[in-house]
Design an enzyme around this catalytic site. Structure first.
Site, short mmCIF file in Angstrom:
data_model
loop_
_atom_site.label_atom_id
_atom_site.label_comp_id
_atom_site.label_asym_id
_atom_site.label_seq_id
_atom_site.Cartn_x
_atom_site.Cartn_y
_atom_site.Cartn_z
N THR A 185 -3.08 9.10 -17.86
CA THR A 185 -3.15 8.06 -16.84
C THR A 185 -4.60 7.65 -16.65
O THR A 185 -5.52 8.33 -17.11
CB THR A 185 -2.57 8.56 -15.51
N GLU A 330 4.02 6.97 -17.49
CA GLU A 330 5.06 8.00 -17.40
C GLU A 330 6.42 7.51 -17.89
O GLU A 330 7.34 8.32 -18.06
CB GLU A 330 5.20 8.48 -15.95
N LYS A 440 0.26 -1.44 6.91
CA LYS A 440 1.15 -1.26 8.05
C LYS A 440 0.46 -1.73 9.32
O LYS A 440 -0.43 -1.07 9.85
CB LYS A 440 1.58 0.21 8.19
N TRP A 445 5.42 -3.61 7.91
CA TRP A 445 4.80 -3.55 6.59
C TRP A 445 4.42 -4.96 6.09
O TRP A 445 5.17 -5.91 6.26
CB TRP A 445 5.75 -2.92 5.58
#
Length: 542
Positions: A185, A330, A440, A445
């Site tokens: 990654t 992944e 938030k 949100w």
């Protein structure tokens, strides 16, 4: 006894054997580090892979040992890929855009025995040489170069190894669950983590990638993977190219808009793959040069959420279908691809465009689900509106990380992506945000992705990042970091007024900060953690 079918292990060597046998004279073109274009074909790539496999055998390497590559998308790199994995060893592609400390870490973590490299990266190797003492052999992806020998005395040269060995090599047969390649990654939080792919997962992934509802790749295509081979194996395209026998164009180190326009027009590219920032640069260059990218039929856009304006420009100005996809290191990376169903053909143009702005639906081989952000065992309804944590499972999805994080998957066998998404009844998934990037405000949100997409649709804005800034009353409020187009005179009030009527008024950013540049990580994604560190307190200071 009931009858049954033959069993043959799914091995990467089978892909290059197929390409050589049935598409041997199909072109493979490679832009080298010196700017020259090499013309070869699948038969020669196969032969050179076998020559290199014989050379690797003389180094007394064992099955499953890790062999690293530090190289651009070019034909020598491609030949090394097939030689390494086909021989039963693990091809570890390294992202040169990582910090030197991260490079040393992953080379040591992988326990690499051999390192292939392009001459471009010799200074980088010299900078970390003393920290990677487990590497026993360095192989330069070129002919003999005395300037390289001067700095790295025991270096081997790719072209000399090929000249010294024959094509008389039989690919070994082994368990298809054997590891084939290793990618790490980009390490935006902590050390990079390794993902180990198998021959089985890579071949199945390549087959899925070619399906009509994914990239629709065939032997008639000319494929340009702009996404680097060190970024999730160029999204599996070198394997898919061999599987279909299509022409393959390897762009080398120059991925600027002008260079890509030239490659597309000169080589008659039909399909290309890359991240949104690359395509923004390409579109700008194509318009400046008056190119219509006539040969292009489709482009696959992934790696980050693509602004709808980029997709619209490809389709309306260049008659090129821009297909939005989603995946991760992944997930090999194919998770979803946005292609419409038959029933959608009756929709209006605007309705279809809206549908195709999402990341799409999963192909056979993977499954998706949404989990409540507060109740980890509670499924979220797939109604296209309810948001949840996106989880995935399938034939080419990670089970465990290479050396750490043994709990990569949930107890019931799903990988949590860290994305917040919605899924509709037809399976179309829409990334709303990374969980760590959501804003938030007062208990509600706000999607940073939505704010960024609106901003970059403005013709005077080149790039935009929305972050959460601390706020005394609302806990967090959105702040927009903007890179202007050259010669733009847009100001904060004009940026904010551009949001009016597009989102709820309370979601409009509180502040716009103009910067000269936004740093991208090795995968071409904005490093929002650094932006939050730099500007996260800007509203408290007012």
């Amino acid at each position: 006894m009931l009858g049954k079918m033959m069993y043959q292990p799914l091995l990467i060597s089978g892909l290059i054997e197929h390409a050589a046998r049935y598409h041997g004279d199909t072109a493979v073109l490679s832009k080298e580090v010196d700017g020259q274009m090499t013309h070869t074909n699948w038969r020669t790539v196969s032969d050179n892979s076998k020559r290199l496999a014989n050379a690797l055998a003389t180094l007394r390497l064992k099955s499953s040992e890790r062999i690293a590559t530090l190289a651009w998308n070019n034909r020598r790199h491609l030949e090394a890929w097939y030689a390494i994995s086909g021989s039963g060893m693990v091809c570890h592609t390294i992202n040169p855009r990582l910090f030197p400390e991260q490079l040393s870490y992953i080379i040591n973590d992988a326990d690499d025995r051999v390192l292939f490299f392009d001459t471009t990266f010799l200074p980088l190797i010299m900078a970390i040489r003393q920290h990677i003492k487990g590497v026993e052999h360095f192989i330069c992806l070129s002919d003999r170069d005395d300037s390289v020998v001067e700095k790295l005395p025991n270096v081997l040269f790719f072209d000399e190894l090929l000249a010294e060995n024959s094509t008389d090599f039989d690919w070994p047969q082994f368990d298809e669950a054997t590891a084939s390649s290793l990618c790490y990654t980009s390490g935006t939080t902590g050390n990079p983590k390794g993902i180990l792919y198998t021959h089985r997962s890579s071949v199945l992934h390549a087959m899925a990638l070619c399906m009509p509802d994914v990239s629709a790749l065939s032997a008639q295509d000319v494929l340009l993977p702009v996404v680097p081979m060190f970024h999730v194996n160029a999204w599996g395209t070198p394997y898919a190219a061999a599987l279909t026998g299509c022409s393959l164009i390897l762009p080398g180190p120059n991925l600027d808009g002008d260079s890509l326009v030239s490659l597309i027009d000169d080589c008659h590219v039909t399909v290309a793959l890359g991240v949104p920032t690359i395509w923004q640069s390409l579109l700008t260059a194509a318009k400046a040069r008056g190119s219509k990218l006539d040969s292009m039929t489709r482009t696959i856009v992934g790696g980050a959420a693509c602004p709808p304006s980029v997709i619209k420009t490809f389709r309306e100005d260049f008659n090129c279908d821009a297909v939005h996809g989603w995946g991760m290191t992944e997930t090999s990376p194919l998770g979803t691809m946005n292609q419409i169903k038959a029933k959608h053909k009756s929709l209006s143009k605007d309705e279809i465009n809206e549908l195709r702005n999402s990341q799409g639906r999963p192909p056979y081989g993977v499954q998706l689900r949404l989990i409540d952000t507060d109740e980890p065992l509670q499924r979220v309804e797939e109604d296209g509106m309810s948001q949840g944590r996106l989880q995935i499972k399938g034939h080419w999805i990670i089970n465990d990380y290479y050396t750490e994080n043994p709990d990569a998957i949930t107890e019931d066998g799903w990988f949590d992506t860290g994305d917040i998404a919605t899924i509709d009844a037809d399976g179309y998934m829409n990334i709303r945000d990374r969980s760590k990037d959501l804003i938030k405000s007062g208990g509600e949100w706000i999607s940073s992705v939505e704010l960024e997409n609106i901003a970059v649709a403005h013709p005077q804005i080149r790039m935009a990042a929305a972050i959460a800034a601390k706020h005394k009353k609302w806990s967090e409020r959105p702040v927009l970091i903007v890179v202007k187009e050259p010669d733009s005179e847009i100001d904060e009030s004009q940026v904010l007024s551009f949001y009016e009527g597009k989102i709820a008024s309370w979601q409009i950013p509180d502040k716009v900060i103009f910067v000269d540049n936004i740093v991208l990580n090795g995968a071409g994604k904005m490093v929002k953690k650094d932006l939050r560190d730099d500007y996260g307190n800007v509203l408290l200071d007012r």
